[in-house]
Design an enzyme around this catalytic site. Structure first.
Site, mmCIF file in Angstrom:
data_model
loop_
_atom_site.group_PDB
_atom_site.id
_atom_site.type_symbol
_atom_site.label_atom_id
_atom_site.label_comp_id
_atom_site.label_asym_id
_atom_site.label_seq_id
_atom_site.Cartn_x
_atom_site.Cartn_y
_atom_site.Cartn_z
ATOM 1 N N SER A 160 0.371 -1.280 0.654
ATOM 2 C CA SER A 160 0.106 -0.292 0.869
ATOM 3 C C SER A 160 0.366 0.891 0.781
ATOM 4 C CB SER A 160 -0.284 -0.402 2.652
ATOM 5 O OG SER A 160 -0.578 0.147 3.089
ATOM 6 N N HIS A 167 -4.151 -2.012 -5.562
ATOM 7 C CA HIS A 167 -5.165 -1.450 -6.668
ATOM 8 C C HIS A 167 -4.997 -1.420 -7.813
ATOM 9 C CE1 HIS A 167 -3.773 2.007 -3.599
ATOM 10 N NE2 HIS A 167 -5.164 1.715 -3.426
ATOM 11 N N MET A 213 -8.051 5.196 -2.128
ATOM 12 C CA MET A 213 -7.736 6.793 -1.628
ATOM 13 C C MET A 213 -6.196 7.435 -2.400
ATOM 14 S SD MET A 213 -9.120 6.829 2.167
ATOM 15 C CE MET A 213 -7.537 6.011 3.204
ATOM 16 N N GLY A 214 -6.371 6.553 -3.566
ATOM 17 C CA GLY A 214 -5.295 6.899 -4.090
ATOM 18 C C GLY A 214 -3.716 6.148 -3.666
HETATM 19 P P1 AMP Z 1 -6.917 2.062 -0.054
HETATM 20 O O1 AMP Z 1 -6.440 3.017 -0.868
HETATM 21 O O2 AMP Z 1 -5.936 2.346 0.838
HETATM 22 O O3 AMP Z 1 -8.347 2.752 0.496
HETATM 23 O O4 AMP Z 1 -7.684 1.078 -0.782
HETATM 24 C C1 AMP Z 1 -8.288 0.440 -1.866
HETATM 25 C C2 AMP Z 1 -8.973 -0.572 -2.676
HETATM 26 O O5 AMP Z 1 -7.759 -1.130 -2.054
HETATM 27 C C3 AMP Z 1 -9.457 -0.638 -1.079
HETATM 28 O O6 AMP Z 1 -10.405 -2.037 -1.286
HETATM 29 C C4 AMP Z 1 -8.468 -2.227 -0.365
HETATM 30 O O7 AMP Z 1 -8.597 -3.313 0.401
HETATM 31 C C5 AMP Z 1 -7.538 -2.340 -1.883
HETATM 32 N N1 AMP Z 1 -6.590 -2.726 -1.971
HETATM 33 C C6 AMP Z 1 -5.143 -1.830 -1.264
HETATM 34 N N2 AMP Z 1 -4.353 -2.702 -0.614
HETATM 35 C C7 AMP Z 1 -4.354 -3.683 -1.601
HETATM 36 C C8 AMP Z 1 -3.556 -4.832 -2.097
HETATM 37 N N3 AMP Z 1 -2.083 -4.955 -0.980
HETATM 38 N N4 AMP Z 1 -3.844 -5.959 -2.355
HETATM 39 C C9 AMP Z 1 -5.184 -6.183 -3.039
HETATM 40 N N5 AMP Z 1 -6.307 -4.776 -2.592
HETATM 41 C C10 AMP Z 1 -5.580 -4.103 -2.011
#
Ligand code: AMP
Length: 282
Positions: A187, A37, A30-31
Site C-alpha cells: 500500500s 500498481h 494515486m501514485g
Molecule cells: P491507489 O493508488 O491506492 O488508489 O491504487 C490504485 C490501484 O492499484 C487500485 O486499483 C488498487 O486496488 C490497486 N492496488 C493497490 N495496492 C495493491 C496491491 N497491493 N496489489 C494489487 N493491486 C493494488
C-alpha cells in the site's frame, strides 16, 4: 512513455490507437507506486495493445483532510517505475483538469447495498468520490479495459456495478493482491508506518490467513470475533471492521455454508495509518 497533463493531449493519443483497432488498458492510481500498481500495468500489457496509467490524488475521495495532506507523493520515482514497466502513456492531470466545473459531484448512481457496509460505513462519502473520479477518468482516457486491484475489493465491486449501470463497454479486470514477503498487503500508505507499526501491521494479513485456514470448519462468526480480539490485543492496533461477505453482493455472511464465494475484509488503524486487507475464500 508519453507523459500528458491534459485530457486533449491524451485523447488524441488514445483515439489514434483505437482507430487502428488497438485495445487500450487503463490503470488509475494515486501514485506513490509500488509492486501492486506494477502488477496492474503488467496485466494491462499482457491483455491490451496499449497501456495507460493515471496518477491523480483525488481530493473528493478523502474523508479526512489530514489523510489527503499526508498522502505520499513521489512523481519522479513513479514515472521511472512506469517507464521501466513498459507503460505506454501516463496522465498527471491537475484537479482543475479532472473537475473543470468544480469538485462537487453532478451525478448520482444507485449502487445499492455495495456502497453501504465496510468502507462505506467507515468512510462517509468515500465511494461517492471514487465513483466520481473513475467515471471522469474513463471519459478522459477512453480505454477498452480497466485494471483495478483486489486490494480494494469493495471499490472493485462498485466500479464493476457502475460500468453495468452506465452500459459501458469497458471490460474490468481484477488483479490479485501483491504482498510483501511477510504477508503485508502493499500500500502507498505503508511508508508512513513506524518500524514498530510495520511489525504490528502484519496482524491484518495473518488474521485473515488464520481464519481462511479454518475453512470450512469451525464457526465463522466465532472465528471473526476471536480474530478481532487478536488484532485489538496489539497495542497501537485498532480494528474498524473484520467482516465476511458474499463476493458478489457484499451482504454479510454468518456461516461458511451460507456462501460458496466469500470475501473476508478488514480495516484497522495501525498507529496513525489506516490499512485495509482482504482474502477470497475458498
Ligand atoms: P491507489 O493508488 O491506492 O488508489 O491504487 C490504485 C490501484 O492499484 C487500485 O486499483 C488498487 O486496488 C490497486 N492496488 C493497490 N495496492 C495493491 C496491491 N497491493 N496489489 C494489487 N493491486 C493494488
Amino acid at each position: 512513455m508519453v507523459v500528458f497533463h491534459t485530457e486533449a493531449g491524451l485523447q488524441a493519443y488514445v483515439k489514434g490507437k483505437r482507430i487502428l483497432g488497438k485495445t487500450v488498458g487503463f490503470s488509475p492510481t494515486m501514485g506513490a507506486l509500488h509492486e501492486g500498481h506494477m502488477s496492474l500495468i503488467e496485466k494491462s500489457r499482457a491483455t491490451c495493445d496499449i497501456s495507460v496509467c493515471s496518477i491523480f490524488v483525488n481530493p473528493t475521495q478523502f474523508n479526512e483532510s489530514s489523510d489527503l495532506d499526508k498522502y505520499p507523493r513521489t512523481v519522479e520515482k513513479d514515472l521511472k517505475m512506469l517507464e521501466a514497466a513498459g507503460c505506454d502513456a501516463v496522465i498527471l492531470p491537475s484537479v482543475k483538469a479532472v473537475y473543470p466545473k468544480g469538485t462537487r459531484p453532478t451525478e448520482r448512481f444507485d449502487l445499492g447495498f455495495l456502497t453501504q457496509p465496510m468502507e462505506g460505513a467507515h468512510r462517509p462519502g468515500h465511494f461517492d468520490g471514487v465513483v466520481q473520479v473513475v467515471k471522469r477518468l474513463l471519459e478522459m482516457v477512453l480505454p477498452t479495459h480497466l485494471f483495478m486491484g483486489q486490494k480494494d475489493f469493495q471499490q472493485f465491486s462498485i466500479i464493476a456495478r457502475l460500468l453495468q449501470l452506465i452500459n459501458s463497454e469497458v471490460k474490468i479486470v481484477c488483479c490479485p493482491i501483491v504482498r510483501e514477503a511477510d504477508g503485508l498487503a502493499m500500500s502507498s500508505r505503508n511508508v508512513r508506518l513506524s518500524a514498530q507499526d510495520r511489525k504490528n501491521a502484519l496482524v491484518l494479513s495473518s488474521t485473515l490467513k488464520q481464519i481462511k485456514a479454518q475453512y470450512p470448519n469451525g464457526d465463522l462468526s466465532a472465528l471473526i470475533t476471536a480474530g478481532m480480539e487478536r488484532m485489538n490485543a496489539i497495542e497501537g492496533v485498532d480494528v474498524e471492521y473484520l467482516e465476511a461477505a458474499h463476493q458478489d453482493t457484499l451482504r454479510p455472511v454468518k456461516r461458511w455454508a451460507d456462501s460458496s464465494a466469500i470475501v473476508l475484509c478488514t480495516a484497522a488503524r495501525v498507529g496513525a495509518v489506516r490499512l485495509i486487507d482482504n482474502v477470497l475464500i475458498p
